[in-house]
Design a protein around this motif. Structure first.
Motif, PDB file in Angstrom:
ATOM      1  N   GLU A 168      36.155  32.818  38.171  1.00 59.77           N
ATOM      2  CA  GLU A 168      37.667  33.161  36.957  1.00 59.77           C
ATOM      3  C   GLU A 168      38.281  34.250  37.082  1.00 59.77           C
ATOM      4  OE1 GLU A 168      36.706  32.024  34.303  1.00 59.77           O
ATOM      5  OE2 GLU A 168      34.999  31.234  34.701  1.00 59.77           O
ATOM      6  N   LEU A 169      38.848  34.800  38.434  1.00 55.85           N
ATOM      7  CA  LEU A 169      39.417  35.817  39.403  1.00 55.85           C
ATOM      8  C   LEU A 169      40.694  34.269  38.861  1.00 55.85           C
ATOM      9  CD1 LEU A 169      37.736  37.970  40.666  1.00 55.85           C
ATOM     10  CD2 LEU A 169      39.279  38.601  38.880  1.00 55.85           C
ATOM     11  N   LEU A 170      40.374  33.379  39.586  1.00 52.85           N
ATOM     12  CA  LEU A 170      41.866  32.536  39.364  1.00 52.85           C
ATOM     13  C   LEU A 170      43.396  32.882  38.620  1.00 52.85           C
ATOM     14  CD1 LEU A 170      39.540  29.185  41.611  1.00 52.85           C
ATOM     15  CD2 LEU A 170      41.505  31.635  42.463  1.00 52.85           C
ATOM     16  N   ALA A 171      42.227  32.544  37.581  1.00 51.99           N
ATOM     17  CA  ALA A 171      43.571  32.813  36.870  1.00 51.99           C
ATOM     18  C   ALA A 171      44.210  34.094  36.633  1.00 51.99           C
ATOM     19  CB  ALA A 171      42.504  32.786  35.128  1.00 51.99           C
ATOM     20  N   ILE A 172      44.031  35.228  37.483  1.00 47.28           N
ATOM     21  CA  ILE A 172      44.912  36.134  37.301  1.00 47.28           C
ATOM     22  C   ILE A 172      45.984  36.148  38.114  1.00 47.28           C
ATOM     23  CG2 ILE A 172      45.062  38.545  37.458  1.00 47.28           C
ATOM     24  CD1 ILE A 172      42.029  38.658  36.929  1.00 47.28           C
ATOM     25  N   THR A 173      47.260  36.042  38.478  1.00 48.73           N
ATOM     26  CA  THR A 173      48.128  36.307  39.394  1.00 48.73           C
ATOM     27  C   THR A 173      48.488  37.586  39.517  1.00 48.73           C
ATOM     28  OG1 THR A 173      50.056  35.622  37.235  1.00 48.73           O
ATOM     29  CG2 THR A 173      48.469  33.534  38.319  1.00 48.73           C
ATOM     30  N   ALA A 174      48.486  38.531  39.272  1.00 45.58           N
ATOM     31  CA  ALA A 174      48.234  39.657  39.687  1.00 45.58           C
ATOM     32  C   ALA A 174      47.854  40.121  40.822  1.00 45.58           C
ATOM     33  CB  ALA A 174      48.164  40.708  38.254  1.00 45.58           C
ATOM     34  N   PRO A 175      48.044  40.970  41.200  1.00 45.81           N
ATOM     35  CA  PRO A 175      48.116  41.428  42.887  1.00 45.81           C
ATOM     36  C   PRO A 175      46.175  42.144  42.139  1.00 45.81           C
ATOM     37  CG  PRO A 175      50.194  42.493  43.036  1.00 45.81           C
ATOM     38  CD  PRO A 175      49.969  41.630  41.587  1.00 45.81           C
ATOM     39  N   LEU A 176      45.378  41.403  43.203  1.00 39.04           N
ATOM     40  CA  LEU A 176      44.216  41.835  43.120  1.00 39.04           C
ATOM     41  C   LEU A 176      43.737  41.840  44.590  1.00 39.04           C
ATOM     42  CD1 LEU A 176      41.547  42.152  41.510  1.00 39.04           C
ATOM     43  CD2 LEU A 176      41.016  39.754  41.577  1.00 39.04           C
ATOM     44  N   GLN A 177      43.129  43.893  44.235  1.00 35.59           N
ATOM     45  CA  GLN A 177      42.343  43.988  45.803  1.00 35.59           C
ATOM     46  C   GLN A 177      40.553  43.608  44.395  1.00 35.59           C
ATOM     47  OE1 GLN A 177      42.912  47.307  47.231  1.00 35.59           O
ATOM     48  NE2 GLN A 177      45.199  47.006  46.802  1.00 35.59           N
ATOM     49  N   LEU A 178      39.676  43.198  45.520  1.00 28.77           N
ATOM     50  CA  LEU A 178      37.952  42.946  45.146  1.00 28.77           C
ATOM     51  C   LEU A 178      37.306  43.109  46.313  1.00 28.77           C
ATOM     52  CD1 LEU A 178      36.071  42.029  43.000  1.00 28.77           C
ATOM     53  CD2 LEU A 178      36.881  39.855  44.377  1.00 28.77           C
ATOM     54  N   HIS A 179      36.298  44.128  46.037  1.00 34.95           N
ATOM     55  CA  HIS A 179      35.538  45.455  46.850  1.00 34.95           C
ATOM     56  C   HIS A 179      34.016  45.222  45.984  1.00 34.95           C
ATOM     57  CE1 HIS A 179      38.531  47.066  49.938  1.00 34.95           C
ATOM     58  NE2 HIS A 179      39.520  46.731  47.906  1.00 34.95           N
ATOM     59  N   TRP A 180      32.869  44.460  46.861  1.00 34.26           N
ATOM     60  CA  TRP A 180      31.854  44.393  46.310  1.00 34.26           C
ATOM     61  C   TRP A 180      30.958  45.559  47.095  1.00 34.26           C
ATOM     62  CZ3 TRP A 180      30.894  41.081  42.197  1.00 34.26           C
ATOM     63  CH2 TRP A 180      31.776  40.034  42.783  1.00 34.26           C
ATOM     64  N   LEU A 181      30.430  46.482  46.645  1.00 31.73           N
ATOM     65  CA  LEU A 181      29.122  47.047  46.564  1.00 31.73           C
ATOM     66  C   LEU A 181      28.152  45.986  46.960  1.00 31.73           C
ATOM     67  CD1 LEU A 181      30.095  50.051  44.579  1.00 31.73           C
ATOM     68  CD2 LEU A 181      31.324  49.715  46.298  1.00 31.73           C
ATOM     69  N   GLU A 182      27.551  46.470  47.999  1.00 30.83           N
ATOM     70  CA  GLU A 182      26.253  45.912  48.379  1.00 30.83           C
ATOM     71  C   GLU A 182      25.269  46.365  48.094  1.00 30.83           C
ATOM     72  OE1 GLU A 182      24.146  44.278  53.424  1.00 30.83           O
ATOM     73  OE2 GLU A 182      25.683  45.550  52.815  1.00 30.83           O
ATOM     74  N   GLY A 183      24.040  45.194  47.662  1.00 31.22           N
ATOM     75  CA  GLY A 183      22.882  45.548  46.650  1.00 31.22           C
ATOM     76  C   GLY A 183      22.762  46.407  45.520  1.00 31.22           C
ATOM     77  N   GLN A 184      23.975  46.514  45.190  1.00 32.88           N
ATOM     78  CA  GLN A 184      24.277  47.526  43.762  1.00 32.88           C
ATOM     79  C   GLN A 184      24.436  46.408  42.536  1.00 32.88           C
ATOM     80  OE1 GLN A 184      23.724  51.065  43.868  1.00 32.88           O
ATOM     81  NE2 GLN A 184      22.753  50.025  45.961  1.00 32.88           N
ATOM     82  N   GLY A 185      23.654  47.097  41.394  1.00 37.44           N
ATOM     83  CA  GLY A 185      24.010  46.256  40.196  1.00 37.44           C
ATOM     84  C   GLY A 185      25.072  46.607  39.826  1.00 37.44           C
ATOM     85  N   HIS A 186      24.879  46.907  37.913  1.00 35.99           N
ATOM     86  CA  HIS A 186      25.809  46.828  37.364  1.00 35.99           C
ATOM     87  C   HIS A 186      25.748  48.526  37.316  1.00 35.99           C
ATOM     88  CE1 HIS A 186      28.513  46.125  33.680  1.00 35.99           C
ATOM     89  NE2 HIS A 186      28.090  47.185  32.830  1.00 35.99           N
ATOM     90  N   ASN A 187      25.458  49.492  37.539  1.00 30.48           N
ATOM     91  CA  ASN A 187      25.546  50.399  37.647  1.00 30.48           C
ATOM     92  C   ASN A 187      24.868  51.313  38.949  1.00 30.48           C
ATOM     93  OD1 ASN A 187      26.231  53.066  36.944  1.00 30.48           O
ATOM     94  ND2 ASN A 187      23.985  54.163  35.779  1.00 30.48           N
ATOM     95  N   PRO A 188      26.159  51.318  39.764  1.00 27.52           N
ATOM     96  CA  PRO A 188      25.814  51.564  41.519  1.00 27.52           C
ATOM     97  C   PRO A 188      25.364  53.223  41.358  1.00 27.52           C
ATOM     98  CG  PRO A 188      28.291  50.660  41.315  1.00 27.52           C
ATOM     99  CD  PRO A 188      27.483  50.760  39.765  1.00 27.52           C
ATOM    100  N   LYS A 189      24.752  53.484  42.525  1.00 27.26           N
ATOM    101  CA  LYS A 189      23.916  54.956  42.673  1.00 27.26           C
ATOM    102  C   LYS A 189      25.039  55.364  42.481  1.00 27.26           C
ATOM    103  CE  LYS A 189      19.530  52.368  44.070  1.00 27.26           C
ATOM    104  NZ  LYS A 189      18.794  52.596  45.394  1.00 27.26           N
ATOM    105  N   PRO A 190      25.039  56.920  42.737  1.00 29.27           N
ATOM    106  CA  PRO A 190      25.565  57.933  42.910  1.00 29.27           C
ATOM    107  C   PRO A 190      25.717  58.269  44.190  1.00 29.27           C
ATOM    108  CG  PRO A 190      23.819  58.936  41.510  1.00 29.27           C
ATOM    109  CD  PRO A 190      23.685  57.203  42.079  1.00 29.27           C
ATOM    110  N   SER A 191      25.819  57.682  45.601  1.00 27.78           N
ATOM    111  CA  SER A 191      25.683  57.464  47.047  1.00 27.78           C
ATOM    112  C   SER A 191      26.796  56.744  47.104  1.00 27.78           C
ATOM    113  CB  SER A 191      24.462  57.127  47.122  1.00 27.78           C
ATOM    114  OG  SER A 191      23.672  55.722  46.916  1.00 27.78           O
ATOM    115  N   PHE A 192      26.789  55.846  46.362  1.00 29.00           N
ATOM    116  CA  PHE A 192      28.466  54.584  46.318  1.00 29.00           C
ATOM    117  C   PHE A 192      29.197  55.911  45.830  1.00 29.00           C
ATOM    118  CE2 PHE A 192      25.260  51.937  47.395  1.00 29.00           C
ATOM    119  CZ  PHE A 192      25.484  51.313  48.455  1.00 29.00           C
TER     120      PHE A 192
END
Length: 200
Positions: A155-179
């Motif tokens: 879905e992000l292919l539709a975005i033409t603006a500059p995009l930085q993408l970062h995945w938080l390993e093992g986290q769901g919708h509400n990442p833990k405070p340690s992140f």
């Protein structure tokens, strides 16, 4: 946007919350204390009333963002183009819809963007993606039921603006405070990138 606006350091961050949270979410508090620029944490109108209420509809939420942005820019003595917008889940989505419309800004921060409701991948929230023109920082958990890395890759292919993408390993919708410290570091780096290369 004037050519010189992008090369000036952002003047402030307008920060929103998710549907079930408020301005005092732990990540929002960490960003306010950890970033080297003014941060305005806002509550949407439904969160300003007592008791638990469902979120307002999109037009009211977007209108709130625009109103708060105008007040924030006025307090800082800058143009709207000098502000960065973003927030968690629904709030980040509403900021992106505002920026895809008439709101001017320097950048967009998505924290746990809700690509679709859990278990309903056909209900995509992407219609405005192609209209976003400001640089985007997206930080999501790689186990978020609101959107998998594979779904976002498509879905992000539709975005033409500059995009930085970062995945938080093992986290769901509400990442833990340690992140939170990692999120603050990523957001700080993004804001420095928006300021452009050093001069002199």
């Amino acid at each position: 946007m004037r050519p010189d606006d992008r090369m000036m350091r952002p003047a402030g961050l307008l920060l929103t919350h998710g549907a079930g949270s408020d301005r005092d979410h732990h990540t929002n508090l960490a960003l306010q204390s950890g970033l080297d620029l003014p941060v305005r944490r806002i509550n949407f109108p439904y969160r300003r009333k007592p008791g638990r209420r469902p979120p307002d509809r999109s037009p009211k939420l977007i209108g709130c963002i625009i109103e708060e942005a105008e007040m924030f820019a006025d307090e800082l003595g800058v143009r709207l183009e000098r502000l960065v917008y973003g927030g968690r889940s629904m709030g980040g989505r509403m900021c992106s819809m505002a920026l895809a419309g008439s709101l001017a800004g320097a950048g967009l921060i998505w924290l746990s963007y809700p690509l679709h409701p859990p278990g309903r991948p056909e209900k995509l929230r992407v219609d405005h993606f192609a209209d976003i023109t400001v640089p985007i920082l997206m930080i999501n958990g790689d186990r978020d039921p609101f959107g998998t890395p594979k779904e976002f890759d498509r879905e992000l292919l539709a975005i033409t603006a500059p995009l930085q993408l970062h995945w938080l390993e093992g986290q769901g919708h509400n990442p833990k405070p340690s992140f939170d410290s990692q999120i603050v570091k990523l957001v700080s780096g993004f804001i420095e990138m928006l300021a452009g290369p050093p001069t002199g």
